[in-house]
Write an enzyme that holds these catalytic residues in place. Structure first.
Site, mmCIF file in Angstrom:
data_model
loop_
_atom_site.group_PDB
_atom_site.id
_atom_site.type_symbol
_atom_site.label_atom_id
_atom_site.label_comp_id
_atom_site.label_asym_id
_atom_site.label_seq_id
_atom_site.Cartn_x
_atom_site.Cartn_y
_atom_site.Cartn_z
ATOM 1 N N SER A 75 0.821 -1.221 0.000
ATOM 2 C CA SER A 75 0.000 0.000 0.000
ATOM 3 C C SER A 75 0.852 1.267 0.000
ATOM 4 O O SER A 75 2.048 1.242 0.309
ATOM 5 C CB SER A 75 -0.919 -0.004 1.218
ATOM 6 O OG SER A 75 -1.600 -1.233 1.305
HETATM 7 C C1 LIG Z 1 -3.390 -4.356 -0.251
HETATM 8 S S1 LIG Z 1 -2.756 -5.959 -0.032
HETATM 9 C C2 LIG Z 1 -2.025 -5.932 1.563
HETATM 10 C C3 LIG Z 1 -0.819 -5.082 1.745
HETATM 11 C C4 LIG Z 1 0.065 -5.574 2.862
HETATM 12 N N1 LIG Z 1 -0.459 -5.299 4.175
HETATM 13 C C5 LIG Z 1 1.491 -5.089 2.740
HETATM 14 O O1 LIG Z 1 2.052 -4.535 3.688
HETATM 15 O O2 LIG Z 1 2.077 -5.325 1.680
HETATM 16 C C6 LIG Z 1 -4.210 -6.927 0.334
HETATM 17 C C7 LIG Z 1 -3.889 -8.371 0.634
HETATM 18 O O3 LIG Z 1 -5.030 -8.983 1.209
HETATM 19 C C8 LIG Z 1 -5.027 -10.333 0.806
HETATM 20 N N2 LIG Z 1 -6.372 -10.890 1.037
HETATM 21 C C9 LIG Z 1 -7.478 -10.775 0.272
HETATM 22 N N3 LIG Z 1 -8.504 -11.423 0.826
HETATM 23 C C10 LIG Z 1 -8.042 -11.963 1.980
HETATM 24 C C11 LIG Z 1 -8.624 -12.757 2.991
HETATM 25 N N4 LIG Z 1 -9.901 -13.125 2.925
HETATM 26 N N5 LIG Z 1 -7.850 -13.149 4.018
HETATM 27 C C12 LIG Z 1 -6.539 -12.791 4.098
HETATM 28 N N6 LIG Z 1 -5.928 -12.042 3.159
HETATM 29 C C13 LIG Z 1 -6.672 -11.624 2.120
HETATM 30 C C14 LIG Z 1 -4.618 -10.259 -0.644
HETATM 31 O O4 LIG Z 1 -4.174 -11.521 -1.125
HETATM 32 C C15 LIG Z 1 -3.536 -9.209 -0.600
HETATM 33 O O5 LIG Z 1 -2.283 -9.769 -0.431
#
Ligand SMILES: C[S@@+](CC[C@H](N)C(=O)[O-])C[C@H]1O[C@@H](n2cnc3c(N)ncnc32)[C@H](O)[C@@H]1O
Length: 376
Positions: A75
């Site tokens: 992000s």
């Molecule tokens: C915007 S990214 C996260 C950024 C992260 N916090 C970083 O520091 O890089 C969103 C993440 O949420 C994950 N995601 C989506 N649905 C999810 C779920 N139900 N449970 C856990 N992770 C999930 C995606 O695979 C993705 O990697």
């Protein structure tokens, strides 16, 4: 506000994978940038106060091909810092993060909770979780990464003092509230299908409910099972649609699709209604509304110099619902998104309110009455 580098102690570069993705103006999709092939471009992306796309199409599209949909990213740094500040993490806190992605946010959390604290991070995608574990280990950051659906929380290490999601939700999962200590804070991007979304900061009193206020605008990718879907009716289906025109002006239609104007309110009042906008050419824009669940669809054709035509298909009249919600916004003094708050009740109902939880302007959001009508 201090520059993001002063607010986030963990260097970003060691968490960014060697292949990242950028917009491709030629195809309208996403193409990869390789650190090995174009080190300068990769470095520029890492240094910028911008999100970096690290996965497309749930990993099914590999570097070298054209991707369709970003599914993981690191992000925007200043936003990461704002979200961590909103979470008010203290030394010794036990924190649950939902959406590990690259692991960078988790590493920053780890730094903030100190040696007596604990960070658990949930990632639904196995390949991403493994990459994050490697990066966190390399950085010497002790975070437990679990490959799991974060909407179920992680009971094994509950209860948590703080929960932070870095993927957006339409409904705040029950599990997050159940796994929080009384007084805990939950920070999550929250949005409707129509307008995604806002930074929601909830507090958990300990009686099974949670409540808090909406904040700044942010557009996070959705958790996997709450992704929005659109309909693509055929020419034959559209020719059989109900047809009309609207007297709404281009300015009013702009207001209806803009977060800081009416779009947030419309989303709160019109459930299960995904908004898409497509510029066909310099003189034509299509605004479309989709409810896959009831197979309802509407299109507004904005054409320069002509009446704006409306097409509506299916059991719901989505344009009429959005137009009525816009009229309510006008009559109610043009409420801005930051005037809203949300209470998630003990039985999981999402009740949205204007200014105060006891306001006369409060209603159940994202609920459809049996039979299809809207609850507001
Ligand atoms: C915007 S990214 C996260 C950024 C992260 N916090 C970083 O520091 O890089 C969103 C993440 O949420 C994950 N995601 C989506 N649905 C999810 C779920 N139900 N449970 C856990 N992770 C999930 C995606 O695979 C993705 O990697």
């Amino acid at each position: 506000m201090t520059a993001w580098r002063d607010r986030l102690g963990v260097p970003r570069d060691r968490f960014i994978p060697p292949e990242v993705w950028v917009d491709d103006p030629v195809t309208g999709g996403f193409v990869s940038v390789s650190r090995k092939i174009d080190q300068a471009r990769w470095r520029e992306l890492v240094e910028a106060d911008e999100p970096i796309i690290t996965q497309v199409d749930d990993g099914k599209t590999r570097p070298g091909a054209v991707g369709f949909q970003p599914t993981s990213s690191c992000s925007k740094p200043s936003l990461v810092a704002d979200m961590l500040d909103a979470l008010q993490v203290e030394d010794g806190h036990r924190v649950l993060e939902i959406g590990t992605g690259t692991g960078w946010n988790a590493a920053n959390l780890r730094e903030r909770v100190g040696d007596d604290g604990q960070v658990t991070s949930l990632e639904v995608d196995l390949e991403l979780a493994e990459q994050a574990v490697r990066a966190l280990t390399g950085a010497g950051s002790a975070v437990l990464v679990v490959t799991a659906d974060g909407t179920k929380g992680y009971p094994d290490r509950a209860p948590y003092d703080r929960l932070i999601a870095t993927a957006s939700v339409r409904r705040v999962p029950r599990a997050w509230i159940e796994q929080a200590v009384p007084g805990a804070v939950i920070v999550t991007p929250w949005g409707t299908d129509y307008c995604n979304g806002t930074l929601l900061r909830l507090t958990v009193p300990g009686d099974g409910s949670a409540w808090g206020r909406c904040g700044k605008n942010l557009r996070f990718m959705r958790v996997r099972d709450q992704r929005r879907e659109f309909l693509d009716p055929s020419g034959a289906e559209i020719s059989g649609a109900d047809k009309g025109t609207t007297l709404r002006s281009a300015r009013e239609l702009f207001e209806m699709t803009e977060f800081s104007r009416a779009a947030f309110t419309i989303g709160l009042r019109v459930p299960s209604c995904y908004l898409t906008i497509e510029d066909i050419d310099a003189d034509h824009r299509h605004i479309e509304l989709h409810d896959v669940r009831t197979a309802s669809w509407a299109r507004v054709v904005m054409a320069r110099g002509a009446d704006f035509e409306i097409y509506q298909l299916g059991p719901r009249r989505l344009w009429d619902e959005a137009d009525a919600a816009y009229a309510w916004w006008l009559e109610s003094g043009l409420p801005s998104p930051d005037r809203y708050g949300l209470t998630v009740t003990v039985n999981g109902t999402h009740e949205v309110w204007l200014d105060e939880p006891t306001s006369e302007h409060r209603w159940t959001v994202q609920g459809l009455k049996p039979g299809g009508g809207c609850s507001p």
